[in-house]
Design a protein around this motif. Structure first.
Motif, mmCIF file in Angstrom:
data_model
loop_
_atom_site.group_PDB
_atom_site.id
_atom_site.type_symbol
_atom_site.label_atom_id
_atom_site.label_comp_id
_atom_site.label_asym_id
_atom_site.label_seq_id
_atom_site.Cartn_x
_atom_site.Cartn_y
_atom_site.Cartn_z
ATOM 1 N N LYS A 187 0.841 -1.195 0.000
ATOM 2 C CA LYS A 187 0.000 0.000 0.000
ATOM 3 C C LYS A 187 0.883 1.254 0.000
ATOM 4 O O LYS A 187 1.803 1.365 0.802
ATOM 5 N N GLY A 238 -11.256 14.155 -1.608
ATOM 6 C CA GLY A 238 -11.123 13.051 -0.654
ATOM 7 C C GLY A 238 -9.884 12.252 -0.965
ATOM 8 O O GLY A 238 -8.804 12.788 -1.144
ATOM 9 N N VAL A 239 -10.076 10.948 -1.048
ATOM 10 C CA VAL A 239 -8.957 10.073 -1.368
ATOM 11 C C VAL A 239 -9.328 9.291 -2.623
ATOM 12 O O VAL A 239 -10.466 8.922 -2.821
ATOM 13 N N GLU A 240 -8.358 9.136 -3.511
ATOM 14 C CA GLU A 240 -8.584 8.356 -4.729
ATOM 15 C C GLU A 240 -7.725 7.100 -4.658
ATOM 16 O O GLU A 240 -6.664 7.108 -4.034
ATOM 17 N N PHE A 241 -8.164 6.052 -5.307
ATOM 18 C CA PHE A 241 -7.401 4.815 -5.292
ATOM 19 C C PHE A 241 -6.926 4.462 -6.686
ATOM 20 O O PHE A 241 -7.608 4.712 -7.658
ATOM 21 N N ALA A 290 -4.442 1.190 -8.733
ATOM 22 C CA ALA A 290 -3.762 -0.086 -8.513
ATOM 23 C C ALA A 290 -3.069 -0.512 -9.790
ATOM 24 O O ALA A 290 -3.528 -0.217 -10.890
ATOM 25 N N LYS A 319 1.391 -6.353 -6.298
ATOM 26 C CA LYS A 319 0.311 -5.422 -6.589
ATOM 27 C C LYS A 319 0.519 -4.153 -5.771
ATOM 28 O O LYS A 319 0.690 -4.224 -4.551
ATOM 29 N N GLN A 373 -1.162 -0.901 -4.405
ATOM 30 C CA GLN A 373 -2.445 -0.235 -4.161
ATOM 31 C C GLN A 373 -2.118 1.174 -3.681
ATOM 32 O O GLN A 373 -1.513 1.350 -2.630
ATOM 33 N N TRP A 396 -2.943 5.104 -2.695
ATOM 34 C CA TRP A 396 -3.938 6.053 -2.183
ATOM 35 C C TRP A 396 -3.438 7.457 -2.485
ATOM 36 O O TRP A 396 -2.375 7.861 -2.022
ATOM 37 N N SER A 414 -5.025 10.451 8.495
ATOM 38 C CA SER A 414 -5.524 9.126 8.861
ATOM 39 C C SER A 414 -5.169 8.082 7.808
ATOM 40 O O SER A 414 -5.292 6.893 8.058
ATOM 41 N N TYR A 415 -4.735 8.512 6.612
ATOM 42 C CA TYR A 415 -4.421 7.533 5.574
ATOM 43 C C TYR A 415 -2.978 7.021 5.612
ATOM 44 O O TYR A 415 -2.614 6.141 4.859
ATOM 45 N N ARG A 452 -1.825 5.441 8.028
ATOM 46 C CA ARG A 452 -1.907 4.157 8.714
ATOM 47 C C ARG A 452 -1.880 3.023 7.690
ATOM 48 O O ARG A 452 -2.591 3.019 6.713
ATOM 49 N N GLU A 477 -0.692 -6.408 9.055
ATOM 50 C CA GLU A 477 -1.209 -5.599 7.950
ATOM 51 C C GLU A 477 -1.047 -4.101 8.174
ATOM 52 O O GLU A 477 -1.097 -3.327 7.234
#
Lengths: 214, 483
Positions: free
Chosen positions: A8, A40-43, A45, A56, A58, A60, A74-75, A77, A181
């Motif tokens: 991540k 906000g937040v976009e994802f 991958a 992979k 991922q 953010w 908070s992201y 984490r 994780e």
């Protein structure tokens, strides 16, 4: 699709430095000159290969505006890697790096790999931050450094992949506890657990920086 | 300032979630048949998804369901919602795999059956699912279609009628009725799903039609209106506590059939115990507001039909919300008694004539599930929103979503150790104090601006008048030609 690991990432930095464009270039191989403000937040991958293993990523992508700082925090984490981006044509985005770095160090796990990125290298004529300055900042703070252009795609692949390589090396060295994780690493469903790192490496969970949730 | 979005929106959100256009082609007869004939309708069960205006891929849906990070999700294309209404959501802290809240919005033109015109409408709905995501998902996919079918069945002439002394029935009475009937039909449609463990959901609907706003609510989600210097709730929370009289009165009237000797509909001042039998205690029957004395007997020791207070109140010790859709298969814990008869699908509907409100650009309504309202008061929410909407840049279209995001963030708080906690009131000395708990529920917030609708409605009236004038002019022309 099966993968050996999932890493991540989080992309951070001032508003308008090209975070969303870097992500788009990496995942979709295209450039969008006018990009809406990320609220906000976009994802995103994408699958990459390192050492013959499918990994992979991922990713953010966060909002850069000051108003969203508390939300962005908070992201951190559970992120294994961070791309800290500034714009080589805007000095102030470089000046704010210290604040971003403090934020990142305070809210992430201590092993998070941070890559410093000076974006918009295609706009060399309008450059306000010298390449050497970026290098010096990276050296001083123990980061990996690279100049990229989300527009021409120069070094974009490398930025994401080199970060992954470094995370992968840390796993091999047993620095990352991949069973936790909160470190931003997941073992793929297909993967047999024969990797080192089952035991928490040196300094693995030592830091009590208020980060990970365990 | 909303002008440039208007046309794009008309085409973008014209259809419903299912990609269908609902116009006068729809057959109203079948609708009437369904409600009157009790034919069970089976609804196709759809796979889980988030609101369509978010535009999430399957993978993104998976990522957004991260219970540890609880990312706040906002639409990436703000123009997907009418008037760029703001929206934000975040998942629970682990109580269910999926976010069981749902939301939807639709806009279009209502073709009136007998009047030679069509009426623009805009509708927003929000649902808070429990014990499974299915019923909330079905409501998201179907409720708007059902409401529109009901609205189209209203004679156009009456719908358009204003506060005319001569008419006994006004358009707004029929619109409220249409929403109420649609809610009942929706509840019937999910019966099969709910029997098979699909759970239930609350429901909020806000309809903009003919210059008025209709706010309907069933359950403990809530819609509030926030004006420049005041705010007020447009819907009432339906909990066992707030609906204690309705629930207990039903139990009182049909105690043998519905309570099966397991529960009592009486309320006691103090929980009666075995050793109190024969002594005089304070009690009350349904609908009493005062208290009376009675001598305690054995049946009084049965479990209370309604127990607990406020948000912690329960019907038969099991469910904490008393209106909405679904829960047809819900049984009371331990006793297995059916709870559904005590739940209602009837919404309470309030209408507001927006032309009479002195609205400004930043006035709006907020629809939210109890994930927000459990920890944020109406007043706090209003203050957070006013603060977020106040600056001029970025433009208001962005600020509406930023406002929704701020509200979700305020309710979700941050993870301190293993507990989600609210932000400290006094940040300076927040070190030692124990911060209040934040919401661990699914949280959804929609911020709908009121001003753009008013502008559109005024424009619509103007256009109507112009067309009428044209018609008269051309008639006059043709008559003068004839002479």
């Amino acid at each position: 699709m099966s993968y050996a690991y999932l890493f991540k990432y989080i992309i951070i930095g001032d508003t308008g430095v090209g975070k969303s464009c870097l992500l788009l270039q990496f995942t979709d191989k295209r450039f969008q000159p006018v990009h809406d403000l990320t609220i906000g937040v976009e994802f995103g991958a994408r699958m990459i290969t390192i050492d013959g293993k499918q990994i992979k990523l991922q990713i953010w992508d966060t909002a850069g505006q000051e108003a969203f700082r508390s939300i962005t925090r908070s992201y951190y984490r559970g992120a294994a890697g961070a791309l800290l981006v500034y714009d080589i044509t805007r000095r102030e985005t470089f000046n704010h790096l210290t604040t971003w770095l403090e934020d990142a160090r305070q809210h992430s796990n201590s092993n998070m790999v941070i890559m410093l990125i000076g974006n918009k290298s295609d706009l060399d004529a309008r450059r306000e931050v010298k390449r050497e300055e970026g290098e010096a900042f990276a050296r001083e703070h123990g980061l990996v450094f690279m100049e990229t252009s989300a527009k021409t795609a120069a070094n974009v692949e490398e930025a994401f992949i080199n970060t992954a390589k470094e995370i992968y090396e840390k796993i091999q060295e047993g620095v990352f506890d991949i069973n936790n994780e909160a470190n931003g690493i997941k073992i793929g469903p297909s993967h047999s657990p024969t990797i080192p790192g089952g035991i928490s490496g040196p300094g693995g969970q030592g830091s009590a920086q208020g980060g990970g949730c365990c | 300032m909303f002008g440039r979005f208007k046309y794009a929106l008309m085409s973008a959100v014209g259809g419903s979630e299912l990609g269908l256009q609902y116009n006068n082609e729809s057959d109203n007869e079948t609708v009437t048949d369904v409600i009157n004939s009790n034919i069970p309708i089976t609804i196709e069960t759809k796979p889980y998804s988030r609101p369509s205006f978010l535009g999430l891929t399957n993978e993104e849906t998976q990522v957004s369901a991260d219970h540890k990070v609880r990312p706040i999700i906002v639409p990436r294309d703000l123009s997907r919602l009418p008037w760029c209404a703001g929206y934000a959501e975040c998942i629970n802290a682990g109580k269910s795999t999926w976010n069981e809240d749902q939301a939807t919005a639709v806009r279009g033109d209502l073709k009136l059956t007998d009047a030679n015109t069509s009426l623009p409408y805009v509708m927003f709905s929000m649902f808070d699912g429990h014990a499974g995501y299915q019923v909330a998902l079905t409501a998201r996919l179907h409720l708007h279609r059902i409401i529109l079918e009901r609205l189209m069945a209203i004679p156009g002439e009456i719908l358009l009628s204003e506060n005319n002394e001569a008419t006994v029935i006004q358009g707004k009475d029929l619109i409220v009725g249409a929403i109420e009937l649609a809610y009942r039909q929706m509840d019937q449609m999910v019966e099969h799903q709910a029997q098979k463990g699909g759970g239930g959901c609350t429901s909020l609907t806000v309809l903009f039609l003919h210059g008025k706003l209709y706010a309907a609510g069933a359950g403990d989600s809530r819609t509030i209106m926030i004006l420049e210097d005041s705010e007020r709730a447009l819907t009432r929370d339906h909990t066992p506590d707030s609906e204690s009289s309705r629930v207990r009165a039903l139990g009182y009237l049909k105690s043998g059939e519905l309570l099966k000797g397991h529960f009592t509909s009486l309320e006691f001042k103090k929980r009666p115990l075995q050793r109190d039998i024969g002594s005089t205690v304070l009690y009350r029957e349904p609908y009493m507001t005062g208290w009376a004395y009675k001598i305690l007997s054995q049946p009084d020791l049965r479990l209370p039909l309604v127990s607990g207070q406020g948000k912690r109140s329960r019907v038969m010790g099991t469910i904490g919300v008393t209106r909405g859709f679904g829960d047809h298969g819900l049984k009371a814990a331990n006793t297995g008694v059916n709870i559904k008869p005590f739940l209602s699908s009837q919404p309470e509907v309030q209408s507001i004539n927006l032309e009479e409100c002195n609205l400004n650009e930043r006035d709006c309504i907020v629809l939210a599930t109890d994930g927000l309202w459990d920890v944020i008061s109406d007043k706090t929410a209003a203050n957070i929103l006013r603060k977020t909407l106040a600056p001029d840049t970025p433009s208001l279209e962005y600020r509406l979503t930023m406002g929704a995001q701020e509200l979700v963030q305020a309710a979700r708080g941050r993870l301190v150790g293993r507990v989600w906690r609210l932000k400290s009131e006094m940040q300076e000395n927040g070190e030692d104090e124990i911060l209040p708990m934040a919401s661990v529920d699914d949280i959804s917030v929609m911020v709908v601006p009121l001003y753009p609708y008013l502008c559109e409605h005024k424009q619509w009236i103007k256009t109507q008048q112009q067309e009428k004038r044209h018609l008269i002019n051309s008639l006059e022309l043709s008559t003068s030609d004839a002479t």
